[in-house]
Design a protein around this motif. Structure first.
Motif, PDB file in Angstrom:
ATOM      1  N   ALA A  73    -127.485  18.460  11.465  1.00  0.00           N
ATOM      2  CA  ALA A  73    -128.535  17.689  12.143  1.00  0.00           C
ATOM      3  C   ALA A  73    -128.928  18.393  13.452  1.00  0.00           C
ATOM      4  CB  ALA A  73    -128.071  16.250  12.364  1.00  0.00           C
ATOM      5  N   SER A  74    -128.961  17.667  14.564  1.00  0.00           N
ATOM      6  CA  SER A  74    -129.487  18.247  15.802  1.00  0.00           C
ATOM      7  C   SER A  74    -128.557  19.248  16.475  1.00  0.00           C
ATOM      8  CB  SER A  74    -129.846  17.143  16.792  1.00  0.00           C
ATOM      9  OG  SER A  74    -131.078  16.543  16.435  1.00  0.00           O
ATOM     10  N   VAL A  75    -127.361  19.428  15.986  1.00  0.00           N
ATOM     11  CA  VAL A  75    -126.551  20.547  16.474  1.00  0.00           C
ATOM     12  C   VAL A  75    -127.271  21.856  16.164  1.00  0.00           C
ATOM     13  CG1 VAL A  75    -124.315  21.721  16.279  1.00  0.00           C
ATOM     14  CG2 VAL A  75    -124.413  19.227  16.269  1.00  0.00           C
ATOM     15  N   THR A  76    -128.155  21.823  15.166  1.00  0.00           N
ATOM     16  CA  THR A  76    -129.019  22.971  14.855  1.00  0.00           C
ATOM     17  C   THR A  76    -129.787  23.440  16.083  1.00  0.00           C
ATOM     18  OG1 THR A  76    -129.287  22.188  12.573  1.00  0.00           O
ATOM     19  CG2 THR A  76    -130.957  23.722  13.393  1.00  0.00           C
ATOM     20  N   LYS A  77    -130.121  22.520  16.981  1.00  0.00           N
ATOM     21  CA  LYS A  77    -130.923  22.878  18.156  1.00  0.00           C
ATOM     22  C   LYS A  77    -130.254  23.943  19.019  1.00  0.00           C
ATOM     23  CE  LYS A  77    -133.608  18.588  18.709  1.00  0.00           C
ATOM     24  NZ  LYS A  77    -133.220  17.868  17.484  1.00  0.00           N
ATOM     25  N   CYS A 163    -137.384  16.247  19.387  1.00  0.00           N
ATOM     26  CA  CYS A 163    -137.262  17.064  18.178  1.00  0.00           C
ATOM     27  C   CYS A 163    -138.556  17.837  17.944  1.00  0.00           C
ATOM     28  CB  CYS A 163    -136.964  16.178  16.981  1.00  0.00           C
ATOM     29  SG  CYS A 163    -135.329  15.406  17.023  1.00  0.00           S
ATOM     30  N   ASP A 228    -132.720  15.059   7.750  1.00  0.00           N
ATOM     31  CA  ASP A 228    -133.850  14.809   8.635  1.00  0.00           C
ATOM     32  C   ASP A 228    -135.171  15.001   7.894  1.00  0.00           C
ATOM     33  OD1 ASP A 228    -134.806  14.747  11.698  1.00  0.00           O
ATOM     34  OD2 ASP A 228    -135.938  16.295  10.637  1.00  0.00           O
ATOM     35  N   ALA A 241    -133.491  20.703  13.021  1.00  0.00           N
ATOM     36  CA  ALA A 241    -132.403  20.366  12.103  1.00  0.00           C
ATOM     37  C   ALA A 241    -132.484  21.292  10.893  1.00  0.00           C
ATOM     38  CB  ALA A 241    -132.502  18.897  11.665  1.00  0.00           C
ATOM     39  N   HIS A 315    -123.733  19.621  21.986  1.00  0.00           N
ATOM     40  CA  HIS A 315    -124.824  18.867  21.370  1.00  0.00           C
ATOM     41  C   HIS A 315    -124.229  18.002  20.259  1.00  0.00           C
ATOM     42  CE1 HIS A 315    -128.989  17.958  20.494  1.00  0.00           C
ATOM     43  NE2 HIS A 315    -129.373  18.839  21.414  1.00  0.00           N
ATOM     44  N   GLY A 317    -125.348  15.354  16.699  1.00  0.00           N
ATOM     45  CA  GLY A 317    -126.352  15.238  15.657  1.00  0.00           C
ATOM     46  C   GLY A 317    -126.339  13.868  15.012  1.00  0.00           C
ATOM     47  N   SER A 322    -120.996  16.929  15.967  1.00  0.00           N
ATOM     48  CA  SER A 322    -121.040  17.309  17.377  1.00  0.00           C
ATOM     49  C   SER A 322    -120.279  18.605  17.596  1.00  0.00           C
ATOM     50  CB  SER A 322    -120.464  16.206  18.285  1.00  0.00           C
ATOM     51  OG  SER A 322    -119.127  15.911  17.955  1.00  0.00           O
TER      52      SER A 322
END
Length: 365
Positions: A73-77, A163, A228, A241, A315, A317, A322
């Motif tokens: 998920a947002s750990v991709t960021k 996002c 996502d 993501a 970060h 997600g 995390s």
């Protein structure tokens, strides 16, 4: 260190309790303290519900293990930030020049996008209309819609986690290089880790933890493809993501991040990821900017709800993931779960993240 076996046992109890209490069907945790790695802690089932959303008999479930791929998920960021900053180091992108695409209004820079201060809204839902019409996804049209988003705040006056902003970074990188996003992430980040690092946009579904049951989107039980919806509509790999990984592989990245990303970024650029950018970017607006914690170039700083220390970076997600790194304490923590399996309303995994972080910090003291 002598406390590591006790820490490992304590983390096992925490993950077992999270599964038993219904917070998440599974969790896997990998921890390093001063470069020494604990045995990977695992609990629960990576797949507990079948393709129809019905809970499986125990004998038909798939237990989570150290080799289970989770939707980050947002750990991709964080990977997006490193990729973009590598392009800055290479002279392909500029950190403080207005970006060459229309993003809400003129003057938006990559630094604004990386620090969530561009004024763009938190989410982009341009995927909903084609999905509802059954028209299929046209990536070019979707990206044009993304870039046409109107700002919700004046530039550089407010922290608004976005996002949409990180997907805009992806567009900038693709346009500047003429290359697809997965290629850029692979070249500038993934290939610089261990050759067999289990981090990818296209995992083996059979080795992946399941996420949400989404019959309304025609997806059924999502497994091995990104949860996502925005990333899904853009082909599965995006700036916000899309990456999947195992806990040990994410820990490898965390240790590289803690060490300054040698071979990926220049020391100055790597340090800027670690340094709070908000006071300079927001200036006089900082006290009223909505920023409850610091933010480097792509890294959250000292987020009290789950990090457990003001010196931590990292970060989290939406799916229950995390990554926490702390140079001062010498620790990295990769905690992966699929708390959205079979539905996103299932639970709040934040207290589990915080308990794990506190357990590791307590062991050090």
């Amino acid at each position: 260190m002598a406390a590591l076996p006790e820490l490992h046992a304590g983390l096992q109890r925490l993950l077992d309790s999270a599964v038993a209490d219904g917070i998440t069907p599974s969790a896997v945790c990998a921890v390093a303290v001063d470069g020494e790695r604990l045995p990977v802690i695992t609990a629960g089932d990576g797949v507990r519900f079948g393709p129809d959303g019905v809970e499986l008999p125990e004998g038909q479930r798939t237990a989570a293990d150290a080799g289970t791929y989770y939707d980050l998920a947002s750990v991709t960021k964080v990977f997006t930030a490193v990729t973009a900053l590598a392009l800055v180091d290479g002279g392909v992108l500029a950190l403080d020049s207005p970006v060459p695409v229309p993003v809400g209004r003129s003057g938006v820079t990559l630094r604004h996008l990386l620090t969530h201060t561009s004024g763009l809204p938190g989410i982009w839902e341009g995927w909903r209309a084609p999905l509802a019409a059954g028209a299929g996804f046209d990536r070019g049209a979707l990206l044009a819609d993304l870039l046409a988003l109107e700002p919700v705040h004046p530039l550089g006056t407010r922290f608004e986690y976005s996002c949409a902003g990180f997907n805009t970074i992806m567009v900038l990188a693709e346009q500047a290089t003429g290359r697809p996003w997965p290629e850029l992430v692979a070249e500038h980040v993934l290939s610089r880790l261990a050759p067999d690092a289990a981090l990818t946009f296209v995992p083996d579904p059979g080795r992946s933890a399941a996420t949400e049951y989404q019959p309304g989107h025609g997806r059924g039980m999502v497994r091995g493809t990104v949860h996502d919806e925005a990333a899904w509509s853009l082909g599965g790999a995006s700036g916000n993501a899309g990456l999947f990984g195992t806990a040990p592989a994410l820990l490898d990245f965390g240790e590289a991040l803690r060490s300054g990303l040698p071979g990926m970024l220049s020391p100055t650029t790597a340090d800027a990821m670690w340094t709070d950018q908000l006071p300079a970017v927001l200036g006089a607006s900082l006290p009223t900017s909505g920023a409850e914690y610091g933010h480097g170039l792509g890294l959250r700083i000292g987020q009290a709800a789950w990090m457990g220390s003001p010196t931590a970076r990292g970060h989290n997600g939406f799916t229950g993931t995390s990554l926490l790194v702390d140079r001062d304490a010498g620790i990295s923590i990769a905690l992966l779960s699929n708390r959205v399996h079979p539905r996103r309303e299932l639970s709040d995994v934040q207290p589990v993240r915080l308990a794990v972080s506190r357990a590791v910090y307590s062991a050090l003291s």
